[in-house]
Design a protein around this motif. Structure first.
Motif, PDB file in Angstrom:
ATOM      1  N   VAL A  69      -0.046 -74.942  42.751  1.00 58.04           N
ATOM      2  CA  VAL A  69      -0.979 -74.048  42.047  1.00 58.04           C
ATOM      3  C   VAL A  69      -1.967 -73.445  43.045  1.00 58.04           C
ATOM      4  N   LEU A 107      -2.368 -69.482  43.844  1.00 59.82           N
ATOM      5  CA  LEU A 107      -3.639 -68.759  43.665  1.00 59.82           C
ATOM      6  C   LEU A 107      -4.056 -68.066  44.960  1.00 59.82           C
ATOM      7  N   GLU A 136     -12.641 -74.173  35.708  1.00 64.91           N
ATOM      8  CA  GLU A 136     -11.825 -75.359  35.956  1.00 64.91           C
ATOM      9  C   GLU A 136     -10.356 -74.961  35.908  1.00 64.91           C
ATOM     10  N   CYS A 137      -9.585 -75.600  36.759  1.00 64.30           N
ATOM     11  CA  CYS A 137      -8.131 -75.491  36.716  1.00 64.30           C
ATOM     12  C   CYS A 137      -7.627 -76.924  36.746  1.00 64.30           C
ATOM     13  N   VAL A 140      -0.856 -76.496  33.009  1.00 65.67           N
ATOM     14  CA  VAL A 140      -2.052 -76.103  33.749  1.00 65.67           C
ATOM     15  C   VAL A 140      -3.028 -75.495  32.756  1.00 65.67           C
ATOM     16  N   PHE A 169      -6.680 -73.632  32.288  1.00 64.28           N
ATOM     17  CA  PHE A 169      -7.831 -72.952  32.876  1.00 64.28           C
ATOM     18  C   PHE A 169      -8.934 -72.926  31.832  1.00 64.28           C
ATOM     19  N   ASP A 227      -3.701 -71.711  28.879  1.00 66.01           N
ATOM     20  CA  ASP A 227      -2.764 -72.699  29.403  1.00 66.01           C
ATOM     21  C   ASP A 227      -1.497 -71.997  29.888  1.00 66.01           C
ATOM     22  N   PHE A 282       0.496 -65.994  36.832  1.00 68.53           N
ATOM     23  CA  PHE A 282      -0.855 -66.005  36.284  1.00 68.53           C
ATOM     24  C   PHE A 282      -1.091 -64.732  35.477  1.00 68.53           C
ATOM     25  N   ILE A 290      -6.465 -64.779  33.737  1.00 66.83           N
ATOM     26  CA  ILE A 290      -6.667 -65.842  34.728  1.00 66.83           C
ATOM     27  C   ILE A 290      -7.088 -65.240  36.056  1.00 66.83           C
ATOM     28  N   VAL A 334     -10.559 -66.082  38.090  1.00 69.38           N
ATOM     29  CA  VAL A 334     -10.511 -66.671  39.429  1.00 69.38           C
ATOM     30  C   VAL A 334     -11.093 -65.696  40.458  1.00 69.38           C
TER      31      VAL A 334
END
Length: 180
Positions: free
Chosen positions: A97, A101, A137-138, A146, A148, A160, A167, A171, A175
């Motif tokens: 992950v 990212l 949070e991730c 996963v 978020f 999720d 992504f 998301i 981020v």
């Protein structure tokens, strides 16, 4: 077992400048946008600013390596079976992950700030970012889920996905608040 924590690099100037450019409309907006772009170009050509940006990049690379070293030390714990409640599998998913990212933002010539990180007690691993009123949070689970979760003073959001799944735009937008 320790938690991995960093004080994030302050990149609010660059982020705010980008937001201003994106929200400008009309003729006045275009003129102001052109002026902002000119100032941005001038900043890019300034040697002292370039040294500062290079320092940020070097520090972020060091923090990235420390995060990888931290996760690797957790691999040793999981393999040794030292009363851990997380598995090697969840650690590998967490690395995947994080790599995904970073790749998304690297392809946009942006640098994602290294998050705080720690394993949980139910075969999960969590990354967290916090800047001003923004908190993200991730949480990665051994099952491959996963989650978020994002919060500000005025907003709460969550989504999720599965490890390896692309992504969503939402998301990426959340981020992106932690990039420079």
């Amino acid at each position: 077992m320790a938690t991995f924590t960093f004080a994030p690099t302050n990149s609010s100037f660059v982020r705010n400048l980008a937001k201003k450019t994106l929200t400008l409309e009309g003729r006045e907006g275009k003129q102001l946008s052109d002026q902002i772009n000119q100032v941005t170009e001038n900043l890019k050509s300034d040697e002292s600013i370039q040294r500062l940006l290079n320092t940020f990049e070097e520090e972020n690379q060091q923090r990235h390596q420390k995060l990888l070293d931290y996760i690797q030390s957790l691999h040793s714990e999981a393999i040794a079976g030292e009363e851990t409640e997380f598995t090697l599998s969840v650690l590998k998913k967490a690395e995947q992950v994080w790599d995904n990212l970073r790749s998304v933002f690297s392809s946009q010539n942006k640098c994602l700030e290294v998050p705080d990180a720690c394993p949980g007690y139910n075969d999960n691993f969590m990354y967290t970012w916090s800047k001003g009123e923004h908190y993200l949070e991730c949480e990665i689970f051994g099952s491959g889920e996963v989650e978020f979760f994002y919060r500000t003073n005025n907003d709460v959001w969550g989504e999720d996905i599965k490890v390896g799944q692309e992504f969503s735009t939402a998301i990426i937008e959340k981020v992106a608040l932690f990039t420079w």
